[in-house]
Design a protein around this motif. Structure first.
Motif, short mmCIF file in Angstrom:
data_model
loop_
_atom_site.label_atom_id
_atom_site.label_comp_id
_atom_site.label_asym_id
_atom_site.label_seq_id
_atom_site.Cartn_x
_atom_site.Cartn_y
_atom_site.Cartn_z
N ALA A 1 41.73 41.52 32.70
CA ALA A 1 42.18 42.31 33.61
C ALA A 1 41.33 43.74 33.48
CB ALA A 1 43.76 42.51 33.70
N THR A 2 40.72 44.29 34.33
CA THR A 2 39.71 45.39 34.05
C THR A 2 39.43 46.44 35.18
OG1 THR A 2 38.03 46.17 32.69
CG2 THR A 2 37.81 44.38 34.28
N HIS A 3 39.32 47.82 34.67
CA HIS A 3 38.63 48.62 35.69
C HIS A 3 37.40 49.03 35.25
CE1 HIS A 3 43.20 50.52 36.05
NE2 HIS A 3 42.69 50.44 37.46
N ASP A 4 36.97 48.30 34.26
CA ASP A 4 35.66 48.64 33.68
C ASP A 4 34.39 47.70 34.76
OD1 ASP A 4 33.15 48.72 32.52
OD2 ASP A 4 34.11 48.31 30.56
N THR A 5 33.66 48.54 35.41
CA THR A 5 32.70 47.99 36.25
C THR A 5 31.66 47.13 35.60
OG1 THR A 5 31.67 49.94 36.72
CG2 THR A 5 33.14 49.30 38.32
N ARG A 6 31.29 47.63 34.35
CA ARG A 6 30.42 47.05 33.61
C ARG A 6 30.91 45.55 33.09
NH1 ARG A 6 27.49 48.43 28.99
NH2 ARG A 6 29.40 48.87 27.97
N LEU A 7 32.12 45.44 32.61
CA LEU A 7 32.79 44.16 32.14
C LEU A 7 32.82 43.26 33.50
CD1 LEU A 7 34.09 42.54 30.14
CD2 LEU A 7 36.24 44.06 30.22
N ALA A 8 33.51 43.83 34.36
CA ALA A 8 33.57 42.91 35.58
C ALA A 8 32.33 42.61 36.00
CB ALA A 8 34.31 43.82 36.74
N GLY A 9 31.11 43.17 36.07
CA GLY A 9 29.95 42.72 36.48
C GLY A 9 29.50 41.62 35.53
N ILE A 10 29.86 41.31 34.37
CA ILE A 10 29.31 40.30 33.79
C ILE A 10 30.00 38.88 33.81
CG2 ILE A 10 28.04 41.68 31.81
CD1 ILE A 10 30.27 40.74 29.94
N ALA A 11 31.31 39.27 34.50
CA ALA A 11 32.11 38.05 34.81
C ALA A 11 31.54 37.07 35.79
CB ALA A 11 33.60 38.65 35.17
N SER A 12 31.73 35.88 35.77
CA SER A 12 31.07 34.84 36.87
C SER A 12 31.97 34.88 37.80
CB SER A 12 30.74 33.68 35.98
OG SER A 12 31.94 33.21 35.38
N ARG A 13 33.16 35.14 37.78
CA ARG A 13 34.17 35.09 38.99
C ARG A 13 34.97 36.18 39.01
NH1 ARG A 13 35.52 30.03 40.92
NH2 ARG A 13 37.76 30.65 41.10
N ARG A 14 35.24 36.72 39.94
CA ARG A 14 36.24 37.84 40.55
C ARG A 14 37.40 37.55 41.11
NH1 ARG A 14 33.35 43.45 40.31
NH2 ARG A 14 34.59 43.90 41.70
N LEU A 15 38.48 38.15 40.74
CA LEU A 15 39.55 38.26 41.75
C LEU A 15 40.23 39.63 42.02
CD1 LEU A 15 42.30 36.91 42.96
CD2 LEU A 15 43.27 36.59 40.50
N GLU A 16 39.93 39.90 43.25
CA GLU A 16 40.40 41.41 43.48
C GLU A 16 41.98 41.34 43.92
OE1 GLU A 16 37.25 43.44 45.19
OE2 GLU A 16 38.26 45.13 45.41
N LEU A 17 42.42 42.16 43.33
CA LEU A 17 43.90 42.25 43.75
C LEU A 17 44.35 43.71 44.52
CD1 LEU A 17 46.05 41.34 40.84
CD2 LEU A 17 45.38 39.92 42.68
N THR A 18 44.50 43.66 45.75
CA THR A 18 44.93 45.09 46.51
C THR A 18 46.34 45.70 46.26
OG1 THR A 18 45.17 43.87 48.44
CG2 THR A 18 42.92 44.67 47.95
N SER A 19 46.35 46.81 46.40
CA SER A 19 47.77 47.18 46.08
C SER A 19 48.65 47.35 47.40
CB SER A 19 47.67 48.77 45.90
OG SER A 19 47.22 49.49 46.66
#
Lengths: 370, 213
Positions: free
Chosen positions: B195-213
């Motif tokens: 679980a991250t705010h870090d765009t660099r870390l999110a960038g190396i992930a092969s999948r993303r799950l985006e939650l909206t408020s």
């Protein structure tokens, strides 16, 4: 060691490590437990010591003794009854005594002081012990330590006899205590095979409260022809006095112990509760890392138990020192060990609620970073 | 593989719904980043997937089996055996040494002491904090503390790694070590969820799950 045991052992080791890493709380728990056990010993310990002394005095007077004799002219009791009496449960010791006569030291050629002598059936026991030499076999004599000077003996040797009684060899001396104390002022002669009749049977029960029941059982074994002519002297009344004294002194001690324990229990609960509340993040982290609720309970109780053992030992030593200083007596060891154990158990009971609360706290809430 | 099906979470006290009807899968051998604004429920989803929170409705499945309805003792056992967790603030025990903190990661899984000792040395060495193993957490930097926390998560060789803002408090160099370790773990076949705010870390992930408020 299987994996489950190794895991439990590792948890207990972790509990020990928590004692070191949480020194302030551990020291507080130890101090409270030390105060509990020390206070109980310093106060009720004196009472217990006095109680033990009073009871010991009463016991010396023979609260556990049963003496059975036949009325004048009776045939006496068969010597074969003695082994059967000794085989009864609740019998600590028993001897039979036969005819009575006087003897003198044979070396003094009929002179010297006469000393009362009895034929004895049975061997030595905890209250009737051989001091020198050995216990007399049939036709041999042992001299009580109180009778040695009266017979002019420095060591138990030579022989004793009288006008109507053949001389017998002196093979030992003995000491008498409790119900047998008065025998030490005389001489005991081992019963010969032809001595078949006991005039008197003295039985010591294992506990004062067993006296009444045991007296009836002994009479049953002796099976006299005429029960009405029996003279039975038991210490039942003395046993009742003993129980009353014990009850009166014990009541005060119990009330004080309950009061001190209740106070200690409350203090320990508050201390352990504060400690686990201060470490809620620590327990939350452990839960996230996989600690089950029971593992958390084990950790808290182990930390409390280790601290309480140390506190209990310190408090017991301090309490004993105070009692020795003030009352110049030491309470019975069973009382001392009981107080220490009770203080330890109280600490564990007190820690149970905080341990359960720590185990049930939501780890996510306590770990969330704002 | 971990998956969630029709997952709904509502705060008991406030009644506020964080997400509803969420279905997603987190495959083994891949790193998945949960992203979104603060308060969207990133950490909450991580805790639900890691069996530390129960969903209001829906299921969490590990290797195809529903695990979210298991009793607490069973969920603790699974967590101890299979999950390595990295907290945002490292969450080390300040009263114990670095070595003891790392060893704690294997305690509840019943990992043998000899194995723990060997792995602890390897991991501390690999993350560059071996020389600090006798120090207390207060005596090491934030970056070093997070690497110690990473070693604690890895010591039981978990096949599920959950990380809550693992680089949130780190400088770039320290964050690189953490990111590299997580990526390596995923490459090794583990399910890695961050679980991250870090765009660099999110960038190396092969999948993303985006939650909206």
């Amino acid at each position: 060691m299987n994996r489950g045991s190794a895991h439990r052992l590792a948890l207990i080791k972790e509990g020990f490590a928590m004692v070191r890493s949480n020194l302030v709380a551990s020291a507080l728990i130890a101090t409270i437990v030390a105060l509990i056990s020390g206070a109980v010993l310093a106060t009720t310990g004196q009472t217990a010591a006095q109680e033990a002394a009073v009871l010991s005095t009463i016991d010396d007077a023979g609260t556990r003794t049963i003496t059975i004799r036949e009325g004048s002219g009776g045939p006496g009791f068969d010597r074969d009854a003695l082994p059967r009496i000794l085989a009864l449960s609740d019998v600590e010791s028993a001897i039979g005594l036969g005819q009575t006569f006087d003897v003198r030291n044979e070396a003094r050629r009929g002179g010297g002081e006469p000393v009362p002598t009895r034929v004895v059936f049975g061997g030595p026991n905890a209250d009737l012990v051989v001091a020198q030499g050995r216990w007399p076999l049939p036709g041999e004599a042992a001299v009580g330590d109180g009778a040695m000077p009266r017979l002019g003996l420095e060591v138990p040797s030579g022989s004793v006899g009288s006008v109507e009684f053949e001389p017998v060899a002196v093979v030992g001396s003995f000491r008498g205590a409790g119900p047998f104390a008065n025998l030490a002022n005389g001489v005991l002669v081992g019963a010969a095979p032809e001595d078949t009749t006991m005039r008197l049977v003295v039985v010591v029960a294992s506990a004062p409260e067993e006296v009444a029941g045991l007296a009836a059982a002994v009479v049953e074994v002796l099976s006299p022809d005429d029960r009405l002519s029996l003279r039975i002297e038991t210490s039942e009344q003395l046993a009742n006095v003993r129980q009353a004294v014990q009850g009166e002194l014990g009541r005060f001690s119990r009330e004080l112990i309950v009061f001190v324990l209740a106070g200690g229990l409350a203090l320990t609960t508050v201390t352990v509760l504060s400690a686990v509340t201060l470490r809620k993040r620590d327990f939350g982290r452990r839960r996230v890392l996989g600690a089950s609720r029971s593992a958390i309970v084990v950790l808290v109780l182990t930390q409390t138990a280790v601290s309480a053992v140390v506190g209990s030992a310190v408090g017991t030593v301090a309490g004993l020192a105070i009692v020795r200083q003030v009352a110049e007596a030491v309470p019975p060891w069973s009382f001392v060990v009981g107080v220490g154990t009770l203080a330890l158990l109280a600490a564990l009971v007190a820690a149970m609620l905080p341990a359960l609360l720590a185990a049930r706290r939501d780890p996510v809430r306590v770990l969330r970073v704002p | 593989m971990i998956s969630v099906e029709e997952l709904t979470f509502r705060y008991k006290r406030r009644g506020e719904e964080l997400f509803s009807g969420l279905s997603f899968s987190f495959p083994s051998g891949e790193m998945t980043a949960i992203v979104g604004p603060s308060g969207a429920g990133k950490s909450t989803l991580l805790y639900i997937v890691g069996l530390m929170l129960s969903p209001t409705s829906g299921d969490v499945l590990w290797d195809g089996e529903i695990v979210s309805t298991l009793a607490d003792a069973e969920r603790s056992r699974l967590r101890a055996a299979r999950v390595g967790f990295v907290f945002q603030d490292a969450a080390l025990d300040s009263t114990r040494t670095v070595a003891a903190n790392v060893a704690e990661g294997g305690l509840y899984a019943g990992v043998p002491r000899s194995v723990i000792t060997r792995r602890r040395r390897d991991l501390l060495d690999r993350f560059g904090v071996m020389l600090r193993d006798n120090h207390r957490p207060g005596e090491v930097s934030g970056g070093q503390a997070q690497r110690v926390a990473l070693a604690r998560a890895m010591i039981k060789d978990p096949d599920i790694v959950l990380a809550d803002e693992p680089t949130g408090n780190l400088d770039e160099a320290a964050a690189d070590v953490v990111m590299e370790a997580l990526a390596e773990r995923a490459a090794g076949g583990a399910v890695v969820i961050v679980a991250t705010h870090d765009t660099r870390l999110a960038g190396i992930a092969s999948r993303r799950l985006e939650l909206t408020s």
